[in-house]
Structures are given as C-alpha cells and as structure tokens.
Design a protein around this motif. Sequence first.
Motif, PDB file in Angstrom:
ATOM      1  N   ILE A  55       7.741   9.346   5.968  1.00  0.00           N
ATOM      2  CA  ILE A  55       6.285   8.944   5.780  1.00  0.00           C
ATOM      3  C   ILE A  55       5.919   8.665   4.440  1.00  0.00           C
ATOM      4  N   LYS A  56       6.238   9.300   3.559  1.00  0.00           N
ATOM      5  CA  LYS A  56       5.871   8.942   2.367  1.00  0.00           C
ATOM      6  C   LYS A  56       6.495   7.693   1.753  1.00  0.00           C
ATOM      7  N   THR A  57       7.927   7.620   2.080  1.00  0.00           N
ATOM      8  CA  THR A  57       8.277   6.264   1.760  1.00  0.00           C
ATOM      9  C   THR A  57       7.604   5.040   2.323  1.00  0.00           C
ATOM     10  N   LEU A  58       7.344   5.352   3.684  1.00  0.00           N
ATOM     11  CA  LEU A  58       6.703   4.164   4.220  1.00  0.00           C
ATOM     12  C   LEU A  58       5.366   3.679   3.794  1.00  0.00           C
ATOM     13  N   LEU A  59       4.796   4.745   3.204  1.00  0.00           N
ATOM     14  CA  LEU A  59       3.250   4.516   2.651  1.00  0.00           C
ATOM     15  C   LEU A  59       3.317   4.269   1.086  1.00  0.00           C
ATOM     16  N   GLN A  60       4.521   4.476   0.690  1.00  0.00           N
ATOM     17  CA  GLN A  60       4.546   3.934  -1.128  1.00  0.00           C
ATOM     18  C   GLN A  60       4.441   2.305  -0.793  1.00  0.00           C
ATOM     19  N   ASN A  61       4.705   1.642   0.258  1.00  0.00           N
ATOM     20  CA  ASN A  61       4.640   0.264   0.304  1.00  0.00           C
ATOM     21  C   ASN A  61       3.067  -0.238   0.226  1.00  0.00           C
ATOM     22  N   GLN A  62       2.860  -0.812  -0.898  1.00  0.00           N
ATOM     23  CA  GLN A  62       1.316  -1.191  -1.247  1.00  0.00           C
ATOM     24  C   GLN A  62       0.570  -2.156   0.086  1.00  0.00           C
ATOM     25  N   LYS A  63       1.670  -2.965   0.299  1.00  0.00           N
ATOM     26  CA  LYS A  63       1.129  -3.912   1.191  1.00  0.00           C
ATOM     27  C   LYS A  63       0.633  -3.181   2.434  1.00  0.00           C
ATOM     28  N   ILE A  64       1.449  -2.297   3.208  1.00  0.00           N
ATOM     29  CA  ILE A  64       1.176  -1.439   4.148  1.00  0.00           C
ATOM     30  C   ILE A  64       0.003  -0.501   3.891  1.00  0.00           C
ATOM     31  N   ARG A  65      -0.198   0.152   2.759  1.00  0.00           N
ATOM     32  CA  ARG A  65      -1.548   0.715   2.542  1.00  0.00           C
ATOM     33  C   ARG A  65      -2.741  -0.166   2.489  1.00  0.00           C
ATOM     34  N   ASN A  66      -2.413  -1.258   1.749  1.00  0.00           N
ATOM     35  CA  ASN A  66      -3.660  -2.134   1.592  1.00  0.00           C
ATOM     36  C   ASN A  66      -4.022  -2.709   2.885  1.00  0.00           C
ATOM     37  N   LEU A  67      -3.070  -3.012   4.034  1.00  0.00           N
ATOM     38  CA  LEU A  67      -3.538  -3.448   5.140  1.00  0.00           C
ATOM     39  C   LEU A  67      -4.204  -2.444   6.067  1.00  0.00           C
ATOM     40  N   ILE A  68      -3.640  -1.205   6.133  1.00  0.00           N
ATOM     41  CA  ILE A  68      -4.316   0.082   6.634  1.00  0.00           C
ATOM     42  C   ILE A  68      -5.750   0.204   6.239  1.00  0.00           C
ATOM     43  N   GLU A  69      -5.886   0.397   4.809  1.00  0.00           N
ATOM     44  CA  GLU A  69      -7.060   0.495   4.435  1.00  0.00           C
ATOM     45  C   GLU A  69      -8.273  -0.597   4.696  1.00  0.00           C
ATOM     46  N   SER A  70      -7.814  -1.880   4.783  1.00  0.00           N
ATOM     47  CA  SER A  70      -8.602  -2.874   5.238  1.00  0.00           C
ATOM     48  C   SER A  70      -9.357  -2.945   6.598  1.00  0.00           C
ATOM     49  N   GLN A  71      -8.650  -2.049   7.607  1.00  0.00           N
ATOM     50  CA  GLN A  71      -9.224  -2.030   8.820  1.00  0.00           C
ATOM     51  C   GLN A  71     -10.490  -0.986   9.026  1.00  0.00           C
ATOM     52  N   LYS A  72     -11.549  -1.197   9.901  1.00  0.00           N
ATOM     53  CA  LYS A  72     -12.512  -0.463   9.930  1.00  0.00           C
ATOM     54  C   LYS A  72     -12.075   0.725  10.455  1.00  0.00           C
ATOM     55  N   LYS A  73     -11.290   0.495  11.335  1.00  0.00           N
ATOM     56  CA  LYS A  73     -10.895   2.187  12.012  1.00  0.00           C
ATOM     57  C   LYS A  73      -9.279   2.171  12.297  1.00  0.00           C
ATOM     58  N   VAL A  74      -8.731   3.113  12.224  1.00  0.00           N
ATOM     59  CA  VAL A  74      -7.280   3.303  12.252  1.00  0.00           C
ATOM     60  C   VAL A  74      -6.797   4.515  13.197  1.00  0.00           C
ATOM     61  N   HIS A  75      -6.013   4.035  13.977  1.00  0.00           N
ATOM     62  CA  HIS A  75      -5.177   5.022  14.766  1.00  0.00           C
ATOM     63  C   HIS A  75      -3.854   4.309  15.162  1.00  0.00           C
ATOM     64  N   ILE A  76      -2.794   4.681  13.992  1.00  0.00           N
ATOM     65  CA  ILE A  76      -1.486   4.440  14.407  1.00  0.00           C
ATOM     66  C   ILE A  76      -0.673   5.151  14.749  1.00  0.00           C
ATOM     67  N   GLU A  77       0.557   5.082  15.360  1.00  0.00           N
ATOM     68  CA  GLU A  77       1.438   6.240  15.476  1.00  0.00           C
ATOM     69  C   GLU A  77       2.716   5.705  16.155  1.00  0.00           C
ATOM     70  N   ILE A  78       3.771   6.542  16.170  1.00  0.00           N
ATOM     71  CA  ILE A  78       4.976   6.131  16.735  1.00  0.00           C
ATOM     72  C   ILE A  78       4.978   7.427  17.687  1.00  0.00           C
ATOM     73  N   SER A  79       5.111   7.125  18.939  1.00  0.00           N
ATOM     74  CA  SER A  79       4.912   8.259  20.123  1.00  0.00           C
ATOM     75  C   SER A  79       6.105   8.053  20.993  1.00  0.00           C
ATOM     76  N   ASP A  80       6.348   9.000  21.762  1.00  0.00           N
ATOM     77  CA  ASP A  80       7.180   8.963  22.857  1.00  0.00           C
ATOM     78  C   ASP A  80       6.534   8.732  24.509  1.00  0.00           C
ATOM     79  N   GLN A  81       5.263   8.331  24.395  1.00  0.00           N
ATOM     80  CA  GLN A  81       4.474   7.877  25.635  1.00  0.00           C
ATOM     81  C   GLN A  81       4.231   6.484  25.930  1.00  0.00           C
ATOM     82  N   LYS A  82       4.482   6.044  26.989  1.00  0.00           N
ATOM     83  CA  LYS A  82       4.497   4.702  27.401  1.00  0.00           C
ATOM     84  C   LYS A  82       3.106   4.358  27.391  1.00  0.00           C
ATOM     85  N   GLY A  83       2.836   3.148  26.617  1.00  0.00           N
ATOM     86  CA  GLY A  83       1.480   2.577  26.556  1.00  0.00           C
ATOM     87  C   GLY A  83       0.262   3.713  25.744  1.00  0.00           C
TER      88      GLY A  83
END
Length: 202
Positions: free
Chosen positions: A112-140
């Motif tokens: 997760i630290k490697t993923l979020l060291q990507n500045q484009k990813i951080r900038n796009l997350i921070e540009s959202q009004k609300k954020v709830h992103i995940e990887i899960s094992d639940q369908k839909g």
Amino acid sequence: MSNREFNIWEEFAKETNGKFIEEFSWHSAKTEIDYKDLKIIFDNYTLWSGKYSTIMTRIIVPFNSVDNFRFKIYNSGLISRIEKLFGGQDVKIGREDFDEKFIIKANNELKIKTLLQNQKIRNLIESQKKVHIEISDQKGIWEEKLPEKEFELSFYEDGKIEDIERLKSMLNLFKEIIDALFQMKSIEKKSTANTRYKQFGD
C-alpha cells in the motif's frame, strides 16, 4: 430509473469509448470500459436497510488476485461500513497531508505504501470530494463473498454522481491503480474474473 441516470451513463460511455448497457430487471444502466483485459464498470446500486433505501454510485473492477492484497482508503471524517479488513491495520505512508486526510487500511503495508507513493494516484484521490476505495472479496461491494482468489477493486459513494468530468477523473484514478497493481504483480494477467460480469449484478 430516471431519464437523467440513463443519459449520464450513455453519455459517459460515448465520451470514454465505453459500452453502454441499458437497465434490465431491477439493475441500473451502466457503462463498461475495457482496460488491460479488465472491465471497469460504472453503475448505480440501491442499498436497502429494512424498509429504507439509498442509491449509490459504484465502480467495480473484477480481477483474479495473485497475492490476496487488500486495502481500503476513505476520508478520515467518514465512518467506515466495515471498520477493519480481515488482517488489515491502519497504515501511515509518511505523507503528512495525505495521512491526515485519509484512513488507510491494508493487509500488506509495503504494497500500500508503494501504491500511494505514486503522485498521480495521490493527486487523483485528493481531488475527489469523497473517497471510499477498496479491494475486497465481496461481489458488488454489498453482495455475496467471492470465490477464492477472486477480488474486486471498487469505489462507492452515496447518491448519483452526475458530473461527467468527475466520472472521467475516477476512471483515470482506476486506470492508474490498475497499472500499479500490475506492476506490483498483484493482478493475474489475462484475468478471467470478468467473465462472471457479462451481466453485472446477476
């Protein structure tokens, strides 16, 4: 389904070279976008709690996982639907502004630290009004548990997102995350997970 909902997903599909799929039965209309042998699926979902319901906007990317990597990122002011992932712990990535704005949970701190060291990813997350992103094992997000090694990268938000530019921003974010997951060898190449989503929500 309102005419506005129909038009949003149809217009979004046209502007992103995606596929527009009309509503059927009780399922929302949706936009499907192919990206690196995966499908990025945008739709609305009605979440029921007793006799009350809430319409959600969600984004789903089914994939086969190589390493069972899971994470959740959401605004620090929000109460999470599930406070902890299985084996997940709070993570700080060492970026003070980002760590203050978001709660990060993961079962692999290095990834997760490697993923979020990507500045484009951080900038796009921070540009959202609300954020709830995940990887899960639940369908839909709210449906049944998926089979072993099948996971979904997902996003959800209360209400209907009717801003095309914001939807495009979320699409860019998901593409960046998918690229990073491939680079970290977390997604199985030529994933077959999407075959179960020929009729998403079945």
